[in-house]
Design a protein around this motif. Sequence first.
Motif, short mmCIF file in Angstrom:
data_model
loop_
_atom_site.label_atom_id
_atom_site.label_comp_id
_atom_site.label_asym_id
_atom_site.label_seq_id
_atom_site.Cartn_x
_atom_site.Cartn_y
_atom_site.Cartn_z
N LEU A 34 -59.22 21.59 -107.75
CA LEU A 34 -57.76 21.49 -107.89
C LEU A 34 -57.26 22.41 -108.99
O LEU A 34 -56.20 23.02 -108.85
N ALA A 35 -58.04 22.53 -110.05
CA ALA A 35 -57.64 23.43 -111.14
C ALA A 35 -57.56 24.86 -110.62
O ALA A 35 -56.60 25.58 -110.89
N ALA A 36 -58.55 25.27 -109.82
CA ALA A 36 -58.54 26.64 -109.27
C ALA A 36 -57.32 26.83 -108.37
O ALA A 36 -56.65 27.88 -108.42
N LEU A 37 -56.99 25.82 -107.56
CA LEU A 37 -55.82 25.93 -106.68
C LEU A 37 -54.54 26.05 -107.50
O LEU A 37 -53.66 26.85 -107.18
N VAL A 38 -54.43 25.25 -108.55
CA VAL A 38 -53.24 25.30 -109.40
C VAL A 38 -53.09 26.69 -110.01
O VAL A 38 -52.01 27.29 -109.98
N VAL A 39 -54.19 27.23 -110.54
CA VAL A 39 -54.12 28.54 -111.20
C VAL A 39 -53.80 29.63 -110.17
O VAL A 39 -52.94 30.48 -110.40
N MET A 40 -54.46 29.59 -109.01
CA MET A 40 -54.19 30.61 -107.98
C MET A 40 -52.73 30.56 -107.54
O MET A 40 -52.09 31.60 -107.33
N ASP A 41 -52.19 29.34 -107.39
CA ASP A 41 -50.81 29.17 -106.97
C ASP A 41 -49.86 29.77 -108.01
O ASP A 41 -48.97 30.57 -107.68
N ALA A 42 -50.06 29.39 -109.28
CA ALA A 42 -49.15 29.86 -110.33
C ALA A 42 -49.24 31.38 -110.51
O ALA A 42 -48.23 32.04 -110.77
N VAL A 43 -50.43 31.95 -110.34
CA VAL A 43 -50.61 33.41 -110.48
C VAL A 43 -49.99 34.13 -109.29
O VAL A 43 -49.29 35.13 -109.45
N THR A 44 -50.21 33.60 -108.08
CA THR A 44 -49.73 34.29 -106.88
C THR A 44 -48.22 34.47 -106.89
O THR A 44 -47.70 35.53 -106.57
N ARG A 45 -47.46 33.42 -107.34
CA ARG A 45 -46.01 33.57 -107.27
C ARG A 45 -45.49 34.61 -108.26
O ARG A 45 -44.33 35.01 -108.19
N LEU A 46 -46.36 35.10 -109.16
CA LEU A 46 -45.97 36.18 -110.07
C LEU A 46 -46.25 37.56 -109.49
O LEU A 46 -45.82 38.57 -110.05
N LEU A 47 -47.00 37.63 -108.40
CA LEU A 47 -47.39 38.93 -107.86
C LEU A 47 -46.26 39.54 -107.03
O LEU A 47 -45.61 38.82 -106.26
N PRO A 48 -46.03 40.85 -107.18
CA PRO A 48 -44.97 41.50 -106.40
C PRO A 48 -45.18 41.26 -104.91
O PRO A 48 -46.29 41.40 -104.41
N GLY A 49 -44.13 40.82 -104.24
CA GLY A 49 -44.20 40.63 -102.79
C GLY A 49 -44.56 39.22 -102.37
O GLY A 49 -44.49 38.90 -101.19
N ALA A 50 -44.95 38.34 -103.31
CA ALA A 50 -45.37 36.99 -102.92
C ALA A 50 -44.17 36.09 -102.62
O ALA A 50 -44.19 35.31 -101.68
N LEU A 51 -43.11 36.20 -103.42
CA LEU A 51 -41.91 35.41 -103.18
C LEU A 51 -40.92 36.30 -102.45
O LEU A 51 -40.94 37.51 -102.60
N GLY A 52 -40.03 35.69 -101.67
CA GLY A 52 -39.05 36.48 -100.93
C GLY A 52 -38.24 37.36 -101.85
O GLY A 52 -38.15 38.56 -101.66
N ASP A 53 -37.67 36.74 -102.91
CA ASP A 53 -36.78 37.45 -103.80
C ASP A 53 -37.55 37.90 -105.04
O ASP A 53 -38.10 37.09 -105.76
N GLU A 54 -37.57 39.21 -105.28
CA GLU A 54 -38.35 39.76 -106.40
C GLU A 54 -37.96 39.17 -107.75
O GLU A 54 -38.75 39.15 -108.68
#
Length: 247
Positions: A141-161
């Motif tokens: 779960l810790a790995a999932l939490v960290v991957m989730d929080a990091v991914t939404r910071l990556l360019p292109g991951a969220l709809g609105d930059e």
Amino acid sequence: MRFETISVIPEVFSAYLGASIMGRAQRSGVIEFVSHDLRDWTHDRHRTVDDAPFGGGQGMLMKPEPIYEAVEDVASRGERPHVVFFSPCGARFDQRAAERLSEKGRVLFVCGRYEGMDERAYELADEVLSLGDYVLTGGELAALVVMDAVTRLLPGALGDENSAQDESFSAGLLEYAQYTRPASFRGMDVPEVLLSGDHARVDAWRRRSALERTARWRPDLLSSAELTAEERDFVSALRAEGEGEQR
Ligand code: SAH
């Protein structure tokens, strides 16, 4: 960004990482994910990854040999990964750590189970992270939490930059209050300024809202937030008021 995990339950990641924003990030190539089974680096018939602790005590510990073999083998294929272990004894994971990890090209998460790991395994870690002051049954779960929080910071991951920029913690404050339709709901009205279309007034209102919410819920964040002299006076007044109410 390439994320990899080493774990004794490699099957637990796919449902979460395949859905919604994480799923889209994988399909569009923003992230790549590979889950490794620690037991693939054992050499006995029972694929043993744990053993009893020296000195006695409850439960089982993860043995060092499969962890060393797994990390060395995975790391030797391609770009050297940043290696993250999990433990309640690690540094507290926060938005700054997420930002730091989002700069890496490849991150390998090593997930513990049982009563944790032989201490020598942590020599392999570039860093050890904790989610908080509580004990989980495993690091997955810790790995999932960290991957989730990091991914939404990556360019292109969220709809609105811009959507990751205004958020809670990104500027050292909590996010401002937000509203959507209807403008009036069960006697609760959306602040008039948000309907005004005046962007300067909206920005000023949002900054005040962020300050108010941080002063109310997370005053500990204020000491390190970047505030103008006027804003410092504003939050001091708010905090004095809050203390007055509590009395
Ligand atoms: N006996 C250990 C806890 C082991 S819990 C202790 O008292 O410190 C088993 C595994 O779950 C750990 O190896 C770690 O990978 C994971 N884990 C447990 N709590 C965690 C937390 N707060 N943050 C991140 N990982 C955690």
